[in-house]
Design an enzyme around this catalytic site. Sequence first.
Site, PDB file in Angstrom:
ATOM      1  N   HIS A 419      40.495  40.153  27.976  1.00  0.00           N
ATOM      2  CA  HIS A 419      39.802  41.354  27.494  1.00  0.00           C
ATOM      3  C   HIS A 419      38.386  41.023  27.044  1.00  0.00           C
ATOM      4  CE1 HIS A 419      38.645  44.357  24.419  1.00  0.00           C
ATOM      5  NE2 HIS A 419      39.237  45.211  25.239  1.00  0.00           N
ATOM      6  N   ARG A 518      36.550  53.021  33.015  1.00  0.00           N
ATOM      7  CA  ARG A 518      37.651  52.952  32.058  1.00  0.00           C
ATOM      8  C   ARG A 518      37.358  53.898  30.897  1.00  0.00           C
ATOM      9  NH1 ARG A 518      36.325  47.494  33.179  1.00  0.00           N
ATOM     10  NH2 ARG A 518      37.947  46.352  34.298  1.00  0.00           N
ATOM     11  N   GLU A 667      48.592  47.904  41.667  1.00  0.00           N
ATOM     12  CA  GLU A 667      48.756  46.747  40.785  1.00  0.00           C
ATOM     13  C   GLU A 667      50.175  46.186  40.844  1.00  0.00           C
ATOM     14  OE1 GLU A 667      46.296  47.967  36.904  1.00  0.00           O
ATOM     15  OE2 GLU A 667      47.557  49.575  37.703  1.00  0.00           O
ATOM     16  N   ASN A 690      43.931  41.581  39.252  1.00  0.00           N
ATOM     17  CA  ASN A 690      44.512  40.798  38.159  1.00  0.00           C
ATOM     18  C   ASN A 690      46.006  41.075  38.011  1.00  0.00           C
ATOM     19  OD1 ASN A 690      41.999  39.769  37.610  1.00  0.00           O
ATOM     20  ND2 ASN A 690      41.556  41.203  35.964  1.00  0.00           N
ATOM     21  N   CYS A 740      39.042  46.875  42.497  1.00  0.00           N
ATOM     22  CA  CYS A 740      38.249  46.927  41.262  1.00  0.00           C
ATOM     23  C   CYS A 740      38.631  45.809  40.310  1.00  0.00           C
ATOM     24  CB  CYS A 740      38.420  48.280  40.568  1.00  0.00           C
ATOM     25  SG  CYS A 740      40.116  48.653  40.068  1.00  0.00           S
TER      26      CYS A 740
END
Length: 800
Positions: A419, A518, A667, A690, A740
């Site tokens: 983060h 976001r 994802e 990720n 992304c």
Amino acid sequence: MSEQRPLIIWIENLRAKDVDLAGGKGANLGELVSAGVPVPPGFVVTTEAYWRFMKVTGLWEKIKNILDGINVEDTKALDEASRKIREMILKAEVPEEIAKAIKNSYRELAKRVGVEEPLVAVRSSASAEDLPEASFAGQQDTFLNVKGEDAVVEKVKACWASLFTARAIFYRAQQGIDDSKVGMAVVVQKMVNSRSAGVMFTIHPATGDPNVIVIESSWGLGEAVVGGKVTPDEFIIDKKTLEIVEKKINPKNIMITYDPERGENVVIELPKEKALAPSLSDEEAKILAKYGIKIEQHYGNPMDIEWAIDKDIKPPNNIFIVQARHETVWSRKMKEGKVEEKESGTEAVEGGRILVRGLPASPGVATGVARVILDPHGPEAQQFQKGDILVTKMTDPDWVPLMKKAAAIVTDEGGMTSHAAIVSRELGIPAIVGTGNATQVIKTGMLITVDASRGVVYEGKVEIGKSKKEEEKGTGVSAEALRELYPVTATKIYMNLGEPDVIDKYVDLPFDGIGLMRIEFILTDWIGYHPVYLLETGKADFFVQRLAEGIAKVASAIYPRPVVVRFSDFKTNEYRGLRGGEKYEPEERNPMLGWRGVSRYIHPAYEKAFRLEVRAIKKVRDEMGLKNVWVMLPFVRTTWEVERVLNIMAEEGLERNKDFKVWIMAEIPSVVLLADEFAKLVDGFSIGSNDLTQLVLGVDRDSQLLAGMGYFDERDPAVLKAIKMLIEAAHRHGRTVSICGQAPSVYPEIVEFLVANGIDSISVNPDAVIPTRRLVASIEKKIMLRRLETIEKMLRSLNT
């Protein structure tokens, strides 16, 4: 009759033009020698030897038959084919002529270095490796500390076999590279028995100052420096005068060295006296600097160089350049006109002692007062002032208000996808993560300098070569600096964004839209309250208005370019951090895989709050007239949950049409496996690399232990195969695919893979927009030329 090509060439006789015979690595070593730079002595077993081996043994026809009949998408079949080919090569006898040439050359090398049976490195050097447009490096094998002529012959054969690993075969097939056009040369060099080793830059890696050489050094093998296992000695040398303008001797508590009895590298703890002693003399540093200047002049580009000092050879002939490659970060900035002229040297105005080192997660330099804060809501956080440096264990969305005020951020934990790393890059704040002990070493109130370009925190104020022009220019990106013609690409280049206020800083970058906006930043900073709390207290309109304002700020700034807004994707522990949130959020043992994304929107406990998000989007589009706003659903697991979400949106008056697109995040592997079904419901997919990597490989993306072992890697064949499957399925239904995640901002080879497989758009962090656009343009050009060549071959065959 044409002259037969040689089986062996000594490194000093090679040049860049010999890449077809010596491979990329071998040719590059010869270039270094021609520049007057000492490299470890050795020779190259040429591609001629490889092809003669294949012909004499009759292996090539057998290999070709196996490769011609293989489907590289069939992992099991690919692995079996690779095993068969490599087994055939390893079992085959090396023809006497070739074996004799290798053995004679090894004996000659022994004479040259004065050792009866020297330890050597046997390195693969593919003829397509290390070329500007190739990504072969690392796919073939290297063998270290090989001893004896028979062992060298066997390892040469093993290098040949490594050309047919499953990964190498798959890569060549994906890139349309003909196996018959790729030969394998093998470099055989004396192993450097390192007394000291390290790295050298011919441009300051933190400031971009082209007037200095920066050398980092430690005892033993260079792995200790390159791997960040020690705080190395540092020498900064003026290029014009060769004077050492700055020198730091740091405690180097360990040394990595080769143990001949165990036959492997070992870590040795050093006594205090040696740990504190300089690992490089001033004279040796100056000799290295001279070599650095020679190499830079030869290549015409700033260079990143690895070097070593051999304890088996008498000085001054014991200093060797092991590897040299182009420095990329500052070189690219200079080409793009982003680097101001700097004065020579990097003088430390005050202080300068290194406090901690970590991963350089977001580049930049900042000086300020450190504030060690462990709770974003605690009393220490209330005292945090704009311009202070935030030092903490790790961050989550609760920390964003503090992060926005910080001049820089330093954390104990986290990696390049944490983060703190992602948010800092988006905010343009220097950040160093994964230091291990910053919260213990750094004390509140200390004046520190954070050099996040190199991952170093200094005590006191340290001037890192910042020019007055740079200070006057400020942090924004000016339109004038970006007015040069950037290449047009068929693949759209989007940008990731979280904090609405920073859009003014990046609005002039050459991006085609926002591929990921976001809204979590708006929820924590602009709103601050849990949406269900606002519903129960009659303040739902406040939520809708503030969320709409944040989205509109971005959409209006880049209109008519699209803005893909991702609906909220907080996890339960992050929602609890919002004011009033504890009442509405359960405590989950694994929030990463818990109640998040679309599963929240359709749950009775949160559905009304989700409707507020939908109303905010509708307000931006209908009342504010910003029709360039699209939406994206995160952490999608099933088709039925998507259907229910689309129904909720429709009830609020928001439905898919030609001007309003709905994407879903890819994802979770289920989205890939059922892509044909999902494609019937939505307009596009966006790959979150990720989470997709995490869930395909079963690896915690925040685990530094597993990441350090190489498990978390978006380049893993399983992840790449999933991406390829998704693109193919989406295109069957006329749907678009974007990405992304972090991968395209970090790995150029993934960008090449994505473009080659027809991805529609790539969304990257702001600092990667320009280099990604240039890279994509180069790849697209290469693909077009390759297709043109194929067409020409077809036309020629028709005419014959």
